[in-house]
Write an enzyme that holds these catalytic residues in place. Structure first.
Site, PDB file in Angstrom:
ATOM      1  N   SER A 250      16.465  30.696  45.253  1.00  0.00           N
ATOM      2  CA  SER A 250      16.439  29.276  44.919  1.00  0.00           C
ATOM      3  C   SER A 250      17.824  28.636  45.051  1.00  0.00           C
ATOM      4  O   SER A 250      17.958  27.504  45.517  1.00  0.00           O
ATOM      5  CB  SER A 250      15.814  29.054  43.539  1.00  0.00           C
TER       6      SER A 250
ATOM      7  N   ALA B 213      21.170  41.902  41.041  1.00  0.00           N
ATOM      8  CA  ALA B 213      20.982  43.339  41.287  1.00  0.00           C
ATOM      9  C   ALA B 213      21.311  43.679  42.740  1.00  0.00           C
ATOM     10  O   ALA B 213      21.939  44.702  43.017  1.00  0.00           O
ATOM     11  CB  ALA B 213      19.552  43.742  40.954  1.00  0.00           C
TER      12      ALA B 213
ATOM     13  N   HIS C  25      27.493  33.148  39.602  1.00  0.00           N
ATOM     14  CA  HIS C  25      27.308  33.782  38.303  1.00  0.00           C
ATOM     15  C   HIS C  25      28.481  34.754  38.119  1.00  0.00           C
ATOM     16  O   HIS C  25      28.886  35.412  39.087  1.00  0.00           O
ATOM     17  CB  HIS C  25      25.976  34.536  38.310  1.00  0.00           C
TER      18      HIS C  25
HETATM   19  N1  NAP Z   1      18.019  30.677  39.968  1.00  0.00           N
HETATM   20  C1  NAP Z   1      18.796  30.039  39.104  1.00  0.00           C
HETATM   21  O1  NAP Z   1      18.328  29.220  38.315  1.00  0.00           O
HETATM   22  C2  NAP Z   1      20.292  30.276  39.091  1.00  0.00           C
HETATM   23  C3  NAP Z   1      21.099  29.325  38.477  1.00  0.00           C
HETATM   24  C4  NAP Z   1      22.470  29.484  38.517  1.00  0.00           C
HETATM   25  C5  NAP Z   1      23.002  30.612  39.124  1.00  0.00           C
HETATM   26  N2  NAP Z   1      22.195  31.561  39.691  1.00  0.00           N
HETATM   27  C6  NAP Z   1      22.806  32.725  40.344  1.00  0.00           C
HETATM   28  O2  NAP Z   1      22.743  32.525  41.754  1.00  0.00           O
HETATM   29  C7  NAP Z   1      22.627  33.786  42.416  1.00  0.00           C
HETATM   30  C8  NAP Z   1      21.370  33.787  43.276  1.00  0.00           C
HETATM   31  O3  NAP Z   1      20.227  33.605  42.452  1.00  0.00           O
HETATM   32  P1  NAP Z   1      18.822  33.080  43.028  1.00  0.00           P
HETATM   33  O4  NAP Z   1      17.957  32.836  41.844  1.00  0.00           O
HETATM   34  O5  NAP Z   1      19.047  31.998  44.007  1.00  0.00           O
HETATM   35  O6  NAP Z   1      18.319  34.298  43.902  1.00  0.00           O
HETATM   36  P2  NAP Z   1      17.392  35.522  43.529  1.00  0.00           P
HETATM   37  O7  NAP Z   1      15.984  35.066  43.565  1.00  0.00           O
HETATM   38  O8  NAP Z   1      17.881  36.208  42.317  1.00  0.00           O
HETATM   39  O9  NAP Z   1      17.755  36.406  44.830  1.00  0.00           O
HETATM   40  C9  NAP Z   1      17.102  36.213  46.001  1.00  0.00           C
HETATM   41  C10 NAP Z   1      17.847  36.732  47.227  1.00  0.00           C
HETATM   42  O10 NAP Z   1      18.273  38.099  47.066  1.00  0.00           O
HETATM   43  C11 NAP Z   1      17.829  38.817  48.221  1.00  0.00           C
HETATM   44  N3  NAP Z   1      17.676  40.228  47.914  1.00  0.00           N
HETATM   45  C12 NAP Z   1      17.035  40.786  46.855  1.00  0.00           C
HETATM   46  N4  NAP Z   1      17.159  42.142  46.907  1.00  0.00           N
HETATM   47  C13 NAP Z   1      17.881  42.416  48.050  1.00  0.00           C
HETATM   48  C14 NAP Z   1      18.380  43.611  48.622  1.00  0.00           C
HETATM   49  N5  NAP Z   1      18.169  44.803  48.071  1.00  0.00           N
HETATM   50  N6  NAP Z   1      19.102  43.513  49.776  1.00  0.00           N
HETATM   51  C15 NAP Z   1      19.337  42.303  50.346  1.00  0.00           C
HETATM   52  N7  NAP Z   1      18.920  41.134  49.828  1.00  0.00           N
HETATM   53  C16 NAP Z   1      18.199  41.195  48.687  1.00  0.00           C
HETATM   54  C17 NAP Z   1      16.507  38.170  48.592  1.00  0.00           C
HETATM   55  O11 NAP Z   1      16.202  38.439  49.935  1.00  0.00           O
HETATM   56  P3  NAP Z   1      14.730  38.905  50.398  1.00  0.00           P
HETATM   57  O12 NAP Z   1      13.854  37.684  50.384  1.00  0.00           O
HETATM   58  O13 NAP Z   1      14.988  39.449  51.751  1.00  0.00           O
HETATM   59  O14 NAP Z   1      14.252  39.919  49.385  1.00  0.00           O
HETATM   60  C18 NAP Z   1      16.866  36.692  48.371  1.00  0.00           C
HETATM   61  O15 NAP Z   1      17.507  36.144  49.484  1.00  0.00           O
HETATM   62  C19 NAP Z   1      22.601  34.844  41.308  1.00  0.00           C
HETATM   63  O16 NAP Z   1      23.913  35.287  41.085  1.00  0.00           O
HETATM   64  C20 NAP Z   1      22.107  34.056  40.100  1.00  0.00           C
HETATM   65  O17 NAP Z   1      22.488  34.623  38.873  1.00  0.00           O
HETATM   66  C21 NAP Z   1      20.854  31.393  39.715  1.00  0.00           C
END
Ligand code: NAP
Length: 405
Positions: A95, A156, A179
């Site tokens: 996201s 992770a 983060h």
């Molecule tokens: N979501 C929020 O509300 C939020 C808010 C502020 C900050 N953050 C931070 O922003 C960062 C990203 O969070 P997010 O929520 O956007 O993403 P997420 O859903 O936690 O991560 C998704 C991404 O990680 C990839 N991924 C997962 N396992 C993998 C692996 N083993 N090898 C390679 N790629 C892998 C996925 O690719 P595939 O589709 O190929 O699996 C996807 O592109 C994190 O540090 C989070 O703490 C998030």
């Protein structure tokens, strides 16, 4: 920030004319772009007044003075000029990748995306207009091409992929996170950044979907910004500029440690875990005393989310109290300290569990499983099946503005 001020003044005139030129040169940009361009132009004109030339405000937060940085200091042309030699390599397209990547792209910056080829994110990125071989690449290729490496993999995955990612973060690049998780809990994640790169953080305070929708509305999300390592002397300025680039309106300065402690604590507490626990406890006691599901749900969730919580959000707690009956007010005033006393030890235990890394280790274990998506879906299905939330579906269907889910 002295260099920021100097740059700002030196190029003020140049910038104003470039805004017009660059916006005109990109007629096919989205509506969001033109909205932002308008606000950027407004920002540029505000800069004519010296006291408003800096988008930094010192604000009084309940008696404590804090600095807040705002988008007004970064009109679009200045932003584009600042990053004109950079390639923002967004690694991961969850996201945040979606929201931050599209916003930076709409801001006219050079953005590429790096994700696993053939994975869910690869497909999603293509649907959003990223083109394989042009601005969508496998992870390692994107890191090699990028100058600013925005690590937006799941926390992770940041840990799991670090052995292959780390050698690619070479001198001169910048390492960006949303983060503090990976580097603060380095003993568990093993994410130890190279010592010769800037390491910065922009953490939007909301879902990546909100990062995108607020940007498209010409508004901006609040974000935290922090510096872990400053080798160039410009790390803070770069973090603020990137905050604007990805769609922040206001940026609050913090540290990596404070960002990750407060974030893990808040989501486990009042924001998610705590609220589900409170709702469930209240609902179960009502049901045990013979109240129907609809009555228990209405008195626990529906009135909270539809009537009272929005009043707190808009005007504060005292306003909400004032808006309720004298009977409700008296009882709430008496019981609030009892709930505070009962909950405080739980919050203290939670904060300790965050700070000593227990929460991080649990998250790494769970989210590092090959089966993490299926395991999560199973637990969420269990919540969906709780009587309170099944009752909620029927209550929601009676709302005047109901749309079938
Ligand atoms: N979501 C929020 O509300 C939020 C808010 C502020 C900050 N953050 C931070 O922003 C960062 C990203 O969070 P997010 O929520 O956007 O993403 P997420 O859903 O936690 O991560 C998704 C991404 O990680 C990839 N991924 C997962 N396992 C993998 C692996 N083993 N090898 C390679 N790629 C892998 C996925 O690719 P595939 O589709 O190929 O699996 C996807 O592109 C994190 O540090 C989070 O703490 C998030």
């Amino acid at each position: 920030m002295a260099s920021l001020a100097a740059r700002s003044l030196r190029s003020a005139a140049r910038r104003t004319s470039r805004i017009t030129a660059q916006v005109a040169a990109k007629p096919s940009q989205t509506a969001a772009y033109s909205l932002l361009a308008r606000s950027a132009a407004a920002g540029a004109s505000r800069q004519a007044v010296p006291t408003a030339a800096r988008g930094i405000k010192t604000l009084d937060f309940a008696g404590t003075k804090e600095e807040v940085y705002e988008r007004a200091d970064w009109p679009l042309a200045k932003l584009q000029d600042y990053f004109k030699n950079d390639t923002l390599a967004l690694i991961g397209y969850g996201s945040q990748g979606h929201g931050q990547g599209l916003n930076a792209r709409d801001n006219g910056l050079n953005v590429i995306v790096g994700v696993r080829k053939g994975g869910e994110s690869w497909k999603q990125a293509q649907e959003d207009g990223w083109v394989p071989g042009e601005n969508l690449f496998p992870i390692e290729e994107a890191i090699n091409k990028g100058t600013i490496i925005m690590n937006l993999l799941s926390d992770a995955a940041q840990s799991q992929t670090w052995p292959t990612v780390a050698p690619l973060i070479t001198k001169g690049k910048t390492l960006y996170f949303s983060h503090g998780f990976s580097v603060v809990f380095k003993d568990d994640t093993k994410v130890i950044p190279p010592t010769d790169v800037d390491v910065i953080l922009v953490a939007p305070k909301g879902s990546g979907r909100t990062v995108r929708t607020l940007f498209k509305e010409g508004r901006g999300i609040n974000s935290s910004v922090a510096v872990w390592q400053d080798v160039t002397g410009n790390a803070k300025e770069k973090a603020i500029a990137l905050g604007v680039a990805v769609g922040s309106g206001y940026m609050y300065e913090t540290t990596f440690e404070k960002e990750v402690y407060s974030d893990l604590y808040g989501e486990r507490g009042v924001l998610m875990g705590g609220i589900q626990g409170m709702f469930l406890a209240q609902y179960k006691v009502l049901r045990a005393n013979g109240h129907s599901p609809s009555e228990a749900f209405n008195e626990t969730v529906e009135e909270a989310t539809q009537s009272l919580f929005p009043l707190i959000g808009a005007h504060g707690m005292d306003y909400m109290y004032n808006a309720c009956s004298t009977t409700a007010r008296r009882g709430a005033l008496d019981w609030a300290p009892i709930f505070e006393a009962a909950n405080k030890p739980v919050f203290e235990a939670l904060y300790a569990s965050v700070k000593n890394g227990t929460e991080t280790r649990k998250s790494l274990e769970f989210n590092g499983r090959d089966t993490y998506r299926a395991d999560l879906a199973k637990e969420l299905a269990e919540i969906d099946d709780q009587e309170i939330w099944r009752a909620g579906k029927t209550v929601r269907s009676l709302r005047p503005d109901y749309k079938p889910e």
